[in-house]
Structure formats: C-alpha cells, structure tokens
Design a protein around this motif. Structure first.
Motif, PDB file in Angstrom:
ATOM      1  N   GLU A  99       0.827  -1.188  -0.150  1.00 47.08           N
ATOM      2  CA  GLU A  99      -0.108   0.041   0.090  1.00 47.08           C
ATOM      3  C   GLU A  99       0.987   1.184   0.188  1.00 47.08           C
ATOM      4  O   GLU A  99       0.670   2.249  -0.951  1.00 47.08           O
ATOM      5  CB  GLU A  99      -0.968  -0.146   1.240  1.00 47.08           C
ATOM      6  N   ARG A 100       1.884   1.441   1.025  1.00 47.77           N
ATOM      7  CA  ARG A 100       2.886   2.439   0.682  1.00 47.77           C
ATOM      8  C   ARG A 100       3.698   2.577  -0.432  1.00 47.77           C
ATOM      9  O   ARG A 100       3.671   3.719  -1.154  1.00 47.77           O
ATOM     10  CB  ARG A 100       3.839   2.276   2.033  1.00 47.77           C
ATOM     11  N   ALA A 101       3.938   1.415  -1.087  1.00 46.77           N
ATOM     12  CA  ALA A 101       4.814   1.567  -2.296  1.00 46.77           C
ATOM     13  C   ALA A 101       3.943   2.203  -3.253  1.00 46.77           C
ATOM     14  O   ALA A 101       4.589   2.766  -4.208  1.00 46.77           O
ATOM     15  CB  ALA A 101       5.055   0.042  -2.648  1.00 46.77           C
ATOM     16  N   VAL A 102       2.580   1.930  -3.463  1.00 47.79           N
ATOM     17  CA  VAL A 102       1.696   2.257  -4.565  1.00 47.79           C
ATOM     18  C   VAL A 102       1.550   3.787  -4.252  1.00 47.79           C
ATOM     19  O   VAL A 102       1.734   4.471  -5.271  1.00 47.79           O
ATOM     20  CB  VAL A 102       0.252   1.476  -4.357  1.00 47.79           C
ATOM     21  N   ARG A 103       1.378   4.155  -3.140  1.00 40.20           N
ATOM     22  CA  ARG A 103       1.227   5.574  -2.803  1.00 40.20           C
ATOM     23  C   ARG A 103       2.656   6.361  -3.317  1.00 40.20           C
ATOM     24  O   ARG A 103       2.526   7.377  -3.745  1.00 40.20           O
ATOM     25  CB  ARG A 103       0.794   5.813  -1.562  1.00 40.20           C
ATOM     26  N   ARG A 104       3.623   5.983  -2.810  1.00 41.91           N
ATOM     27  CA  ARG A 104       5.046   6.160  -2.978  1.00 41.91           C
ATOM     28  C   ARG A 104       5.132   6.591  -4.332  1.00 41.91           C
ATOM     29  O   ARG A 104       5.807   7.674  -4.792  1.00 41.91           O
ATOM     30  CB  ARG A 104       5.963   5.442  -2.201  1.00 41.91           C
ATOM     31  N   GLN A 105       4.909   5.305  -5.297  1.00 45.77           N
ATOM     32  CA  GLN A 105       5.012   5.491  -6.670  1.00 45.77           C
ATOM     33  C   GLN A 105       4.373   6.407  -7.379  1.00 45.77           C
ATOM     34  O   GLN A 105       4.772   7.193  -8.185  1.00 45.77           O
ATOM     35  CB  GLN A 105       5.012   4.355  -7.261  1.00 45.77           C
ATOM     36  N   LYS A 155      12.494  -3.652 -11.919  1.00 48.55           N
ATOM     37  CA  LYS A 155      11.857  -2.386 -12.105  1.00 48.55           C
ATOM     38  C   LYS A 155      10.565  -3.075 -13.103  1.00 48.55           C
ATOM     39  O   LYS A 155       9.452  -2.246 -12.747  1.00 48.55           O
ATOM     40  CB  LYS A 155      12.755  -1.513 -13.166  1.00 48.55           C
ATOM     41  N   VAL A 156      10.523  -3.636 -13.622  1.00 46.34           N
ATOM     42  CA  VAL A 156       9.299  -4.168 -14.856  1.00 46.34           C
ATOM     43  C   VAL A 156       8.355  -4.805 -13.726  1.00 46.34           C
ATOM     44  O   VAL A 156       7.244  -4.612 -13.594  1.00 46.34           O
ATOM     45  CB  VAL A 156       9.669  -5.152 -15.782  1.00 46.34           C
ATOM     46  N   ALA A 157       8.849  -5.571 -12.753  1.00 45.19           N
ATOM     47  CA  ALA A 157       8.011  -6.384 -11.938  1.00 45.19           C
ATOM     48  C   ALA A 157       7.349  -5.542 -10.771  1.00 45.19           C
ATOM     49  O   ALA A 157       6.247  -5.483 -10.527  1.00 45.19           O
ATOM     50  CB  ALA A 157       8.675  -7.649 -10.894  1.00 45.19           C
ATOM     51  N   PHE A 158       8.263  -4.593 -10.232  1.00 41.57           N
ATOM     52  CA  PHE A 158       7.665  -3.576  -9.517  1.00 41.57           C
ATOM     53  C   PHE A 158       6.498  -2.530 -10.072  1.00 41.57           C
ATOM     54  O   PHE A 158       5.603  -2.357  -9.223  1.00 41.57           O
ATOM     55  CB  PHE A 158       8.947  -2.682  -8.882  1.00 41.57           C
ATOM     56  N   GLU A 159       6.673  -2.284 -11.287  1.00 43.11           N
ATOM     57  CA  GLU A 159       5.873  -1.506 -11.767  1.00 43.11           C
ATOM     58  C   GLU A 159       4.391  -2.238 -12.206  1.00 43.11           C
ATOM     59  O   GLU A 159       3.330  -1.682 -11.798  1.00 43.11           O
ATOM     60  CB  GLU A 159       6.115  -0.982 -13.197  1.00 43.11           C
ATOM     61  N   ARG A 160       4.545  -3.356 -12.480  1.00 43.31           N
ATOM     62  CA  ARG A 160       3.268  -4.400 -12.563  1.00 43.31           C
ATOM     63  C   ARG A 160       2.757  -4.378 -11.142  1.00 43.31           C
ATOM     64  O   ARG A 160       1.774  -4.350 -10.936  1.00 43.31           O
ATOM     65  CB  ARG A 160       3.592  -5.747 -12.956  1.00 43.31           C
ATOM     66  N   TRP A 161       3.692  -4.627  -9.972  1.00 42.13           N
ATOM     67  CA  TRP A 161       2.864  -4.761  -8.320  1.00 42.13           C
ATOM     68  C   TRP A 161       2.345  -3.253  -8.078  1.00 42.13           C
ATOM     69  O   TRP A 161       1.403  -3.705  -7.311  1.00 42.13           O
ATOM     70  CB  TRP A 161       4.341  -5.096  -7.819  1.00 42.13           C
ATOM     71  N   THR A 162       3.018  -2.471  -8.327  1.00 43.27           N
ATOM     72  CA  THR A 162       2.215  -1.171  -7.897  1.00 43.27           C
ATOM     73  C   THR A 162       1.139  -0.409  -8.806  1.00 43.27           C
ATOM     74  O   THR A 162       0.496   0.499  -8.500  1.00 43.27           O
ATOM     75  CB  THR A 162       3.319   0.010  -7.801  1.00 43.27           C
ATOM     76  N   THR A 166      -3.514  -4.822  -9.634  1.00 50.82           N
ATOM     77  CA  THR A 166      -2.684  -6.211  -9.387  1.00 50.82           C
ATOM     78  C   THR A 166      -2.539  -6.507  -7.964  1.00 50.82           C
ATOM     79  O   THR A 166      -2.407  -5.588  -7.096  1.00 50.82           O
ATOM     80  CB  THR A 166      -1.160  -5.830 -10.039  1.00 50.82           C
ATOM     81  N   SER A 167      -2.886  -7.676  -7.667  1.00 54.98           N
ATOM     82  CA  SER A 167      -2.563  -8.066  -6.250  1.00 54.98           C
ATOM     83  C   SER A 167      -1.695  -9.184  -6.168  1.00 54.98           C
ATOM     84  O   SER A 167      -1.684  -9.927  -5.168  1.00 54.98           O
ATOM     85  CB  SER A 167      -4.053  -8.678  -5.711  1.00 54.98           C
ATOM     86  N   SER A 168      -1.158  -9.466  -7.109  1.00 51.47           N
ATOM     87  CA  SER A 168       0.043 -10.297  -7.002  1.00 51.47           C
ATOM     88  C   SER A 168       1.164 -10.402  -6.222  1.00 51.47           C
ATOM     89  O   SER A 168       1.399  -9.084  -5.853  1.00 51.47           O
ATOM     90  CB  SER A 168       0.663 -10.560  -8.498  1.00 51.47           C
ATOM     91  N   ASP A 176       8.088 -14.251 -12.675  1.00 52.35           N
ATOM     92  CA  ASP A 176       7.502 -14.416 -13.819  1.00 52.35           C
ATOM     93  C   ASP A 176       8.080 -13.448 -14.885  1.00 52.35           C
ATOM     94  O   ASP A 176       8.205 -13.932 -15.982  1.00 52.35           O
ATOM     95  CB  ASP A 176       5.966 -13.633 -13.516  1.00 52.35           C
ATOM     96  N   SER A 177       8.748 -12.418 -14.211  1.00 52.42           N
ATOM     97  CA  SER A 177       9.454 -11.557 -15.098  1.00 52.42           C
ATOM     98  C   SER A 177      10.647 -12.138 -15.675  1.00 52.42           C
ATOM     99  O   SER A 177      11.172 -12.187 -16.887  1.00 52.42           O
ATOM    100  CB  SER A 177       9.808  -9.924 -14.330  1.00 52.42           C
ATOM    101  N   PHE A 178      11.604 -12.874 -14.811  1.00 56.09           N
ATOM    102  CA  PHE A 178      12.713 -13.447 -15.333  1.00 56.09           C
ATOM    103  C   PHE A 178      11.953 -14.713 -16.254  1.00 56.09           C
ATOM    104  O   PHE A 178      12.882 -15.080 -17.132  1.00 56.09           O
ATOM    105  CB  PHE A 178      13.366 -14.384 -14.077  1.00 56.09           C
ATOM    106  N   THR A 179      11.239 -15.464 -16.045  1.00 60.39           N
ATOM    107  CA  THR A 179      10.545 -16.194 -16.968  1.00 60.39           C
ATOM    108  C   THR A 179      10.705 -15.727 -18.246  1.00 60.39           C
ATOM    109  O   THR A 179      10.859 -16.105 -19.372  1.00 60.39           O
ATOM    110  CB  THR A 179       9.409 -17.069 -16.351  1.00 60.39           C
ATOM    111  N   ASP A 180       9.806 -14.687 -18.319  1.00 65.27           N
ATOM    112  CA  ASP A 180       9.779 -13.838 -19.494  1.00 65.27           C
ATOM    113  C   ASP A 180      10.947 -13.448 -20.254  1.00 65.27           C
ATOM    114  O   ASP A 180      11.188 -13.614 -21.609  1.00 65.27           O
ATOM    115  CB  ASP A 180       8.973 -12.520 -19.361  1.00 65.27           C
ATOM    116  N   LEU A 181      11.833 -12.957 -19.465  1.00 68.74           N
ATOM    117  CA  LEU A 181      13.184 -12.559 -20.085  1.00 68.74           C
ATOM    118  C   LEU A 181      13.784 -13.958 -20.710  1.00 68.74           C
ATOM    119  O   LEU A 181      14.330 -13.850 -21.634  1.00 68.74           O
ATOM    120  CB  LEU A 181      14.245 -12.054 -18.871  1.00 68.74           C
ATOM    121  N   LYS A 182      13.803 -14.982 -19.987  1.00 72.23           N
ATOM    122  CA  LYS A 182      14.334 -16.378 -20.623  1.00 72.23           C
ATOM    123  C   LYS A 182      13.959 -16.684 -22.072  1.00 72.23           C
ATOM    124  O   LYS A 182      14.373 -17.115 -22.684  1.00 72.23           O
ATOM    125  CB  LYS A 182      14.321 -17.521 -19.652  1.00 72.23           C
TER     126      LYS A 182
END
Length: 190
Positions: A99-105, A155-162, A166-168, A176-182
């Motif tokens: 919650e704090r991270a979303v507001r901070r972003q 950074k990509v995962a954090f953006e998706r998370w905030t 997204t409730s992941s 998941d992002s590392f899997t996408d990269l591979k």
C-alpha cells in the motif's frame, strides 16, 4: 512535544507520504511534515537529509539483504540466478509494504526530481549486486551485466506490482519477469 518520541522516523515517513499525496511534493515543507508527525524540524533532520530522502529510507537495509542473499547462493549458481535470488529477496521484503509502495510511486511519478532520485537508488542497488557477484568470483563485465539485468527485471515487476488492480506477490512477479526474459532470449538465440 516530548524530546524522545517513539518511532519518530516511521511517523515522519507516514506524515510526509500523506502530505505528498494530499498536496504534492513541491508544495509540502519539512516544517509541515514535522508538525503533522508531532515532531520538530530538528528531529526531521536527525533522520533525513532533505525532504526527498523521507521517501527513500531503507536503502541500506536492502543493500545488506542483496549482499547477504548473493553470498548465501551455492557456488554453482550462475551469476544471473544469484542476482535473481537477490531481487526476489527484495520482493519478499517489500511485499508487506505494498500500500505504501503504491502511494509512494504515485508521488514519484508526479515529480521529475524524485524520478531522478529513484533511478539513483536503483543504480546503487545494481552496484551492490555487481559488487556481491564480484565477491563470488564473477568477472566484472559479467557481474555488471547480471546486475543491470536483474534491476531491469525488478523495475518491470515492481511497476506491475504497484499498478492498480494487481494483487500479485512481488517476488512471484519477479520470478515471472525472469521467466519472460528467458523466453525472450530463447526467441533471439541462434
């Protein structure tokens, strides 16, 4: 005001975030933050160098977590896997603070000065990862590449998370992002 207030740092962080969301970063003063927290400006400056830094606390803690996580990886772990473990550990540490991270972003996204500071923080994390990989014996160019890649994935995962809706779990989004990269790298491999 009492001279020794409990959790002054946490109260200042919460007050600053509330005011930044309500009024905007540029319109908020240190005096207002301290007042909202029930503290003095002097107390504020004991904890933070300026009004930006209140949003970037915990960097030292994350740097220690990164270094310890990489050091704890098996010797057989590839540099990118050790770096991935470090950013996953960061995800686990940050998860309860969503919650704090979303507001901070939201505050950071609205202010170029804060965006610049966020990039500096991420660059510092990449340096910490690269240094920890070098300590394991990873050659410098490889350590740097693995570190920058891991921070890019973070950074990509954090953006998706905030992002709203997204409730992941952040660590899962990182995996998941590392899997996408591979998968992306497999598409371009000869």
């Amino acid at each position: 005001m009492n001279r020794w207030e409990p959790n002054a740092r946490g109260r200042l962080e919460a007050a600053a975030l509330d005011l930044y969301v309500e009024r905007g970063f540029a319109q908020t003063t240190v005096a207002e933050i301290a007042k909202q927290a029930g503290l003095t400006e002097r107390t504020y400056f004991r904890h933070f160098a300026d009004k930006r830094e209140v949003l970037f606390g915990g960097s030292e803690e994350l740097a220690q977590l990164i270094a310890a996580t990489i050091a704890d990886q098996p010797e057989s772990a590839a540099p990118i896997d050790a770096a991935a473990a470090a950013v996953e550990a960061m995800g686990d540490r940050l998860q309860p603070r969503r919650e704090r991270a979303v507001r901070r972003q939201g505050v950071i996204a609205a202010n170029p000065e804060l965006q610049e500071r966020e990039l500096t923080k991420l660059a510092s994390m990449a340096t910490t990862i690269a240094d920890a990989l070098r300590e394991r014996g990873t050659p410098s160019p490889t350590a740097g590449l693995a570190a920058e890649t891991a921070i890019g994935v973070f950074k990509v995962a954090f953006e998706r998370w905030t992002t709203a809706g997204t409730s992941s779990d952040l660590a899962q989004l990182i995996r998941d992002s590392f899997t996408d990269l591979k998968a992306l790298l497999a598409e371009v491999s000869p």
